[in-house]
Scaffold this active site. Structure first.
Site, PDB file in Angstrom:
ATOM      1  N   GLU A  28     -13.127  -2.998  -7.742  1.00 46.02           N
ATOM      2  CA  GLU A  28     -12.402  -1.901  -7.089  1.00 46.02           C
ATOM      3  C   GLU A  28     -13.409  -0.968  -6.427  1.00 46.02           C
ATOM      4  O   GLU A  28     -14.374  -0.553  -7.057  1.00 46.02           O
ATOM      5  CB  GLU A  28     -11.541  -1.159  -8.126  1.00 46.02           C
ATOM      6  N   ARG A 101       4.185   6.178  -9.806  1.00 46.36           N
ATOM      7  CA  ARG A 101       3.273   5.049  -9.551  1.00 46.36           C
ATOM      8  C   ARG A 101       2.000   5.142 -10.383  1.00 46.36           C
ATOM      9  O   ARG A 101       1.452   4.114 -10.757  1.00 46.36           O
ATOM     10  CB  ARG A 101       2.943   4.813  -8.085  1.00 46.36           C
ATOM     11  N   TYR A 209      14.876  10.917  -6.470  1.00 44.49           N
ATOM     12  CA  TYR A 209      15.233  10.344  -7.772  1.00 44.49           C
ATOM     13  C   TYR A 209      14.353  10.983  -8.847  1.00 44.49           C
ATOM     14  O   TYR A 209      13.347  11.631  -8.539  1.00 44.49           O
ATOM     15  CB  TYR A 209      15.123   8.812  -7.789  1.00 44.49           C
ATOM     16  N   ASP A 286      -0.387  -6.090  -0.333  1.00 45.74           N
ATOM     17  CA  ASP A 286      -0.427  -5.535   1.023  1.00 45.74           C
ATOM     18  C   ASP A 286      -1.468  -6.219   1.907  1.00 45.74           C
ATOM     19  O   ASP A 286      -1.346  -6.190   3.137  1.00 45.74           O
ATOM     20  CB  ASP A 286      -0.718  -4.031   0.976  1.00 45.74           C
TER      21      ASP A 286
END
Ligand code: FAD
Length: 412
Positions: A28, A101, A209, A286
């Site tokens: 990463e 998330r 939400y 993605d």
């Protein structure tokens, strides 16, 4: 194995492959693992996979299980159509969940740590290449790491994608503002957190939400930037936000002060590509199929990709080795994701209609039967492992649903 990128897609893949007995290293580029942004919606095609991973109860404890998803007109506030999420759970066997998330990402990170994934930060990959024994990645600074297979989960601006196609992200000229607000007091305390609501309006929409068991209200305001349309570089700035929603109903405009104004997300996708594998390098998430977010399937597709890879390892690694695994992955995923990317674009056009077209849309949506699942069966059913199992689009498939009055005692 090397996975490039420790986002939701990369961590999901690392977990799926590690539980199949493989040694996986995640590289990463950021100095720490983490996610920016706010809420994310996880439909049953994702919660089914989280259940298979043994993570669904944890995800439920971190998120919210809403009762309904409702589409309203952003101008007059009236309801256009809805999904009954209790019935939807009965139909697909798994819930519709909304979650922060960062909570989803942290949950996957913990699962990877428990499984023994080799997790490395501050590792910027600058190139990927096939080698005699598999594939290699070159890191900033020049170090080269080799592996039997490299999974490139490095997002919209993927380094590895360049091996397969010479393309660029496609700007939609739309921009998203997000914000989370404590529900203890104020306007947020009045909002019904049993609902996921999208208000669709001319060149704009607004979503809300609940998150974290109802502690937070998540709101997203998305609009077409006039400056982007005019070709200006500096587009999507806060001065455009309020103007874009000036014609919307009181409730929607009332949510705009809750948006973070120091950051915004310009919305890009890419044209679908049907080849994701180059030798021992495969794209995922993605990097392979960035969508516009209108049908809320981007992170889900990334999680599905990882799960499918893990399943293909279990089916094919012993007999056919990695060529067979990657061929089976390549055979099934690009067509599904092509459908999602193109449907997301079309969905955005439908949401953002104005004038007569908007009124026609509203008439048609109001006529939709709440329990007609033709538009979501192909998305929310089990993730296909073979092309023959990929369901047709917009044709209802015989699952377990019936109207609630016929389902007395089936829970929910
Ligand atoms: P990314 O999240 O982009 O992760 C890529 C990772 O790779 C990052 O950690 C990055 O730092 C790292 N990286 C990049 N380049 C390198 C490199 N060269 N070397 C090493 N590391 C690298 N999806 C849903 O399913 N449901 C939703 O409700 C939903 N809502 C959305 C709302 C908005 C407003 C937006 C913008 C998107 C939404 N999405 C949703 C889409 C979803 O967020 C993305 O599709 C998903 O996060 C993609 O995950 P990924 O891991 O493939 O890519």
């Amino acid at each position: 194995m090397i996975v490039v990128g420790g986002g939701i897609g990369g961590l999901g893949a690392a977990y799926a492959l590690t539980r199949r007995g493989l040694a996986v290293r995640v590289l990463e580029r950021a100095a720490a693992f983490g996610e920016v942004g706010a809420g994310i919606q996880l439909a049953p095609n994702c919660t089914r996979i989280l259940d298979d991973y043994g993570l669904l109860d944890e995800a439920k404890s971190l998120g919210v299980l809403p009762d309904a998803m409702i589409m309203r007109d952003a101008v007059d506030g009236t309801e256009l159509t809805r999904l009954d999420l209790r019935d939807l759970e009965r139909r697909y066997g798994f819930p519709y969940l909304v979650i922060h998330r960062s909570d989803l990402h942290a949950m996957l990170l913990r699962a990877c740590e428990r499984a023994g994934v080799d997790l490395r930060t501050s590792q910027q990959v600058t190139a990927c290449a096939n080698t005699a024994g598999g594939a290699s990645v070159t890191l900033a600074g020049g170090r080269v790491e080799e592996a039997r297979v490299v999974i490139a989960a490095d997002g919209l601006h993927s380094v590895a994608r360049k091996l397969l196609v010479d393309d660029e992200p496609v700007s939609s000229a739309y921009v998203a503002y997000r914000g989370t607000t404590p529900t203890a007091s104020g306007r947020a305390a009045e909002v019904d957190l049993s609902e996921v609501v999208v208000y669709v309006g001319p060149r704009c929409h607004f979503v809300h939400y609940g998150l974290r068991g109802g502690e937070l209200l998540n709101q997203v305001a998305v609009f077409e930037s006039p400056k982007a349309r005019a070709g200006e570089e500096d587009w999507g700035t806060p001065d455009e936000l309020d103007a874009a929603f000036a014609g919307t109903c009181d409730f929607v405009r009332g949510g705009l002060p809750d948006m973070w104004r120091d950051r915004w997300w310009r919305m890009y996708d890419r044209d679908p590509i049907m080849t994701w594998v180059d030798g021992s390098i495969a794209l995922l998430g993605d990097a392979a199929h960035p969508p516009l977010q209108y049908i809320a399937q981007g992170a889900i597709m990334a999680i599905e990709d990882g799960w499918v890879l893990g399943e293909q390892v279990a089916r094919h690694l012993g007999d056919g080795g990695w060529p067979a695994v990657l061929a089976a992955y390549q055979a099934v995923r690009p067509e599904h994701c092509r459908r999602v990317v193109t449907t997301s674009r079309a969905w955005g056009e439908l949401w953002h209609l104005d004038g007569l077209a908007r009124r026609q849309r509203n008439v048609l949506l109001r006529e939709r039967d709440t329990y007609d699942y033709a538009f979501v069966d192909w998305l929310y059913g089990p993730t296909a492992l073979d092309p023959a199992d990929e369901p047709p689009m917009f044709t209802p498939i015989p699952l377990s649903s019936a109207k609630p009055d016929a389902l007395t005692g089936t829970g929910g």
